[in-house]
Design a protein around this motif. Sequence first.
Motif, short mmCIF file in Angstrom:
data_model
loop_
_atom_site.label_atom_id
_atom_site.label_comp_id
_atom_site.label_asym_id
_atom_site.label_seq_id
_atom_site.Cartn_x
_atom_site.Cartn_y
_atom_site.Cartn_z
N ASN A 1 -3.53 5.43 -14.04
CA ASN A 1 -4.34 5.85 -15.22
C ASN A 1 -5.31 6.64 -14.29
O ASN A 1 -6.68 7.41 -15.19
N ALA A 2 -6.43 6.27 -13.46
CA ALA A 2 -7.19 6.42 -13.34
C ALA A 2 -7.50 7.92 -13.01
O ALA A 2 -8.36 8.58 -12.63
N GLU A 3 -6.55 8.42 -12.08
CA GLU A 3 -6.39 9.71 -11.76
C GLU A 3 -6.50 10.78 -13.27
O GLU A 3 -6.87 11.95 -13.06
N ALA A 4 -5.37 10.57 -13.88
CA ALA A 4 -5.75 10.91 -15.68
C ALA A 4 -6.55 10.74 -15.69
O ALA A 4 -6.90 12.41 -16.36
N ASN A 5 -8.17 9.84 -15.87
CA ASN A 5 -9.33 9.81 -16.48
C ASN A 5 -10.09 11.20 -15.62
O ASN A 5 -10.49 11.43 -15.92
N SER A 6 -9.92 10.84 -13.91
CA SER A 6 -10.56 11.34 -13.28
C SER A 6 -10.23 13.76 -13.45
O SER A 6 -10.26 13.81 -13.60
N ARG B 1 -2.36 1.56 -12.46
CA ARG B 1 -3.35 1.49 -12.51
C ARG B 1 -3.83 2.86 -11.89
O ARG B 1 -5.18 3.56 -12.60
N LYS B 2 -3.36 3.15 -11.00
CA LYS B 2 -3.76 4.79 -10.67
C LYS B 2 -3.55 5.33 -11.21
O LYS B 2 -4.57 6.36 -11.28
N ALA C 1 1.09 -0.67 -0.26
CA ALA C 1 0.27 0.07 0.26
C ALA C 1 1.06 1.33 0.12
O ALA C 1 0.83 2.22 -0.59
N LEU C 2 1.62 1.19 0.89
CA LEU C 2 2.83 2.48 0.63
C LEU C 2 4.01 2.71 -0.55
O LEU C 2 3.37 3.30 -0.74
N SER C 3 3.75 1.66 -0.83
CA SER C 3 4.18 1.42 -2.88
C SER C 3 3.77 2.46 -3.42
O SER C 3 3.94 3.37 -4.23
N THR D 1 4.13 -4.04 -7.22
CA THR D 1 3.56 -2.78 -7.55
C THR D 1 3.32 -1.92 -8.84
O THR D 1 2.40 -0.96 -8.65
N ILE D 2 3.75 -2.62 -9.85
CA ILE D 2 4.19 -1.92 -10.55
C ILE D 2 2.47 -1.58 -11.68
O ILE D 2 2.62 -0.50 -12.05
#
Length: 285
Positions: A270-275, A267-268, A249-251, A261-262
């Motif tokens: 990409n989700a933030e970019a879409n948002s 995925r994180k 979770a920290l990584s 974790t890559i």
Amino acid sequence: MPSQQVLEEKSSEVDAIKDILKEYKSVGIASLKKVRASQLQELKKTMKGQVYLRVLKNTLIKIAIEELNQAELKKLEEYLEGSNVFLFSDLNPFKLALMLEKGKVKTFAKAGDTAAEDIVVPSSNTGQPPGPVISQLNAVGLPTRIENGSVWVSKDTLVVRRGEPINDRLAGVLSKLGIKSVELGIAMRAVFDNGLMITGDQLRIDVPATKRSVEDSNRESLALAISIGYATKDTIKLLLQTAHQKAVALSVSAAIPTKETIADIIRKANAEANSLESKTKPKAA
């Protein structure tokens, strides 16, 4: 029998008792009140090899204790009254008490007996036709009604509490209704174990309740050990799993890429970019 011969026999028996007291680590004293000879014989068979049972005179036990001159053994003397059976064993005294408890049997009460538990007469058909039985039931506090030619007890009724005496009238009613309200068996009065005197009340253990208490304590101690990071054979696996989950979770949160974790980081992102894109996209006129 000549008095000299009687004295010699008593002396011989006292010597035998002294040898027994030296041989075993535990001495149990149980009341013989309401114990049938057949029950005693059955117990001797079932406990053979684990417990040595002897019905002995209290006076001979007292003499043996005095002659051994061991201060700790004298703790037994206050229990040397009435008719007793003595149990000599190396068993844990609580296990011994449980064995005796399992050997008890329920039976019908006689006047003066003590109730083994709270006795509740259930609402039910007595199977008796109307007649004198109605007044007999009413006399011990049982409400009745007549239905289909039989006398019924109309509601569940407590007639005697555990430990209370059962009078002649109630004993007759309980017997007529087929309710066994007293226990026959050996009741442990006390156990002397390695210098420690344990009373009968202390020997009574509610096994299911004790088991639940141990299980609850185990769960609570495990939860505490995990929360403070205390490593033991039982907690190390859970601690490592928890530490691994926190590290992943920290990584991901800090965007530190690793082989594990890559994918989550991408995925994180990409989700933030879409948002972000949805928030900056101009609204349609």
